[in-house]
Motif scaffolding. Sequence first.
Motif, PDB file in Angstrom:
ATOM      1  N   TYR A  74      -3.089  15.363  37.830  1.00  0.00           N
ATOM      2  CA  TYR A  74      -1.898  16.066  37.761  1.00  0.00           C
ATOM      3  C   TYR A  74      -0.711  15.645  36.988  1.00  0.00           C
ATOM      4  CZ  TYR A  74       1.508  19.588  39.658  1.00  0.00           C
ATOM      5  OH  TYR A  74       2.364  20.455  39.625  1.00  0.00           O
ATOM      6  N   LYS A  75      -0.321  14.124  37.477  1.00  0.00           N
ATOM      7  CA  LYS A  75       0.966  13.614  36.820  1.00  0.00           C
ATOM      8  C   LYS A  75       0.785  13.557  35.466  1.00  0.00           C
ATOM      9  CE  LYS A  75       2.365  10.116  39.110  1.00  0.00           C
ATOM     10  NZ  LYS A  75       2.357   8.827  39.909  1.00  0.00           N
ATOM     11  N   ARG A  76      -0.398  13.441  34.789  1.00  0.00           N
ATOM     12  CA  ARG A  76      -0.611  13.541  33.340  1.00  0.00           C
ATOM     13  C   ARG A  76      -0.374  14.920  32.743  1.00  0.00           C
ATOM     14  NH1 ARG A  76      -4.654   8.302  32.103  1.00  0.00           N
ATOM     15  NH2 ARG A  76      -4.012   8.980  30.255  1.00  0.00           N
ATOM     16  N   GLY A  77      -0.517  15.774  33.467  1.00  0.00           N
ATOM     17  CA  GLY A  77      -0.410  17.121  32.963  1.00  0.00           C
ATOM     18  C   GLY A  77      -1.508  18.072  33.326  1.00  0.00           C
ATOM     19  N   LEU A  78      -2.648  17.670  34.037  1.00  0.00           N
ATOM     20  CA  LEU A  78      -3.832  18.429  34.303  1.00  0.00           C
ATOM     21  C   LEU A  78      -3.320  19.693  35.382  1.00  0.00           C
ATOM     22  CD1 LEU A  78      -6.903  19.470  33.644  1.00  0.00           C
ATOM     23  CD2 LEU A  78      -7.362  17.511  35.283  1.00  0.00           C
ATOM     24  N   ARG A  79      -3.821  20.809  35.094  1.00  0.00           N
ATOM     25  CA  ARG A  79      -3.317  21.840  35.842  1.00  0.00           C
ATOM     26  C   ARG A  79      -4.699  22.894  36.208  1.00  0.00           C
ATOM     27  NH1 ARG A  79       0.141  18.703  36.134  1.00  0.00           N
ATOM     28  NH2 ARG A  79       2.347  19.394  36.201  1.00  0.00           N
ATOM     29  N   ASN A  80      -4.613  23.564  36.983  1.00  0.00           N
ATOM     30  CA  ASN A  80      -5.702  24.734  37.268  1.00  0.00           C
ATOM     31  C   ASN A  80      -5.307  26.006  36.308  1.00  0.00           C
ATOM     32  OD1 ASN A  80      -7.559  23.815  38.916  1.00  0.00           O
ATOM     33  ND2 ASN A  80      -6.406  24.433  40.791  1.00  0.00           N
ATOM     34  N   PRO A  81      -6.316  26.675  35.889  1.00  0.00           N
ATOM     35  CA  PRO A  81      -7.764  26.476  36.396  1.00  0.00           C
ATOM     36  C   PRO A  81      -8.367  25.501  35.533  1.00  0.00           C
ATOM     37  CG  PRO A  81      -7.358  28.207  34.771  1.00  0.00           C
ATOM     38  CD  PRO A  81      -6.210  27.736  34.900  1.00  0.00           C
ATOM     39  N   ARG A  82      -8.023  24.769  34.575  1.00  0.00           N
ATOM     40  CA  ARG A  82      -8.792  23.518  33.818  1.00  0.00           C
ATOM     41  C   ARG A  82      -9.193  22.681  34.581  1.00  0.00           C
ATOM     42  NH1 ARG A  82     -11.557  21.585  30.234  1.00  0.00           N
ATOM     43  NH2 ARG A  82     -10.832  19.730  28.683  1.00  0.00           N
ATOM     44  N   ALA A  83      -8.411  22.061  35.791  1.00  0.00           N
ATOM     45  CA  ALA A  83      -9.043  21.072  36.464  1.00  0.00           C
ATOM     46  C   ALA A  83     -10.332  21.608  37.413  1.00  0.00           C
ATOM     47  CB  ALA A  83      -7.912  20.780  37.635  1.00  0.00           C
ATOM     48  N   ASP A  84     -10.410  22.721  37.983  1.00  0.00           N
ATOM     49  CA  ASP A  84     -11.492  23.338  38.684  1.00  0.00           C
ATOM     50  C   ASP A  84     -12.820  23.267  37.471  1.00  0.00           C
ATOM     51  OD1 ASP A  84     -10.212  23.290  40.949  1.00  0.00           O
ATOM     52  OD2 ASP A  84      -9.597  25.574  40.743  1.00  0.00           O
ATOM     53  N   THR A  85     -12.338  23.746  36.423  1.00  0.00           N
ATOM     54  CA  THR A  85     -13.433  23.753  35.570  1.00  0.00           C
ATOM     55  C   THR A  85     -14.147  22.573  35.251  1.00  0.00           C
ATOM     56  OG1 THR A  85     -12.533  25.679  34.374  1.00  0.00           O
ATOM     57  CG2 THR A  85     -14.071  24.407  32.910  1.00  0.00           C
ATOM     58  N   LEU A  86     -13.175  21.332  34.900  1.00  0.00           N
ATOM     59  CA  LEU A  86     -13.696  20.002  34.579  1.00  0.00           C
ATOM     60  C   LEU A  86     -14.525  19.395  35.694  1.00  0.00           C
ATOM     61  CD1 LEU A  86     -10.772  18.403  32.954  1.00  0.00           C
ATOM     62  CD2 LEU A  86     -12.942  18.919  31.785  1.00  0.00           C
ATOM     63  N   LEU A  87     -14.015  20.113  37.010  1.00  0.00           N
ATOM     64  CA  LEU A  87     -14.754  19.309  38.177  1.00  0.00           C
ATOM     65  C   LEU A  87     -16.175  20.071  38.532  1.00  0.00           C
ATOM     66  CD1 LEU A  87     -15.191  17.665  40.988  1.00  0.00           C
ATOM     67  CD2 LEU A  87     -13.891  19.708  41.938  1.00  0.00           C
ATOM     68  N   ASP A  88     -16.153  21.421  38.147  1.00  0.00           N
ATOM     69  CA  ASP A  88     -17.496  22.209  38.180  1.00  0.00           C
ATOM     70  C   ASP A  88     -18.406  21.590  36.847  1.00  0.00           C
ATOM     71  OD1 ASP A  88     -16.448  23.578  40.050  1.00  0.00           O
ATOM     72  OD2 ASP A  88     -15.877  25.396  38.716  1.00  0.00           O
TER      73      ASP A  88
END
Length: 143
Positions: A74-88
Amino acid sequence: MKALLTTLLLTAALGAQAAEADDEAFYRHAAGCVALLKQDALALLPAAKGGDAPAKAQMVQLTAWGFGFIASAYKRGLRNPRADTLLDEAEADQQNWPASRRQEQGSRCLTDARDIFANASGLERAIVNNRAAARVERLLNRK
């Protein structure tokens, strides 16, 4: 002068592209580690629900380490929905991994998680640990 300005702009653009590539690699690594840590924590759920205090403590630790990866991304700029997509994507990919790959990646993730925590401020560690304990309590109280 114009050539110098062009060179500086090109260097800045290439540096930005390299930083974005580094961030993307970190985001994917973090998602993979969160997926592994989540799976390990959930594997301890039955024992923790049965009153096994060490299993519960380990669940909190694994969850905190996962949250550390999330906070770093998050501190490096990752946000949802991209974060959830990467986790999935990471969770789906890991279903096909042999045990040896899972163990190797898991070891790397644990090392990286410890590094993240070592470099976090006391306040950041306290917040992450608090949220991890709350998450584990919610899991334990589900029916």
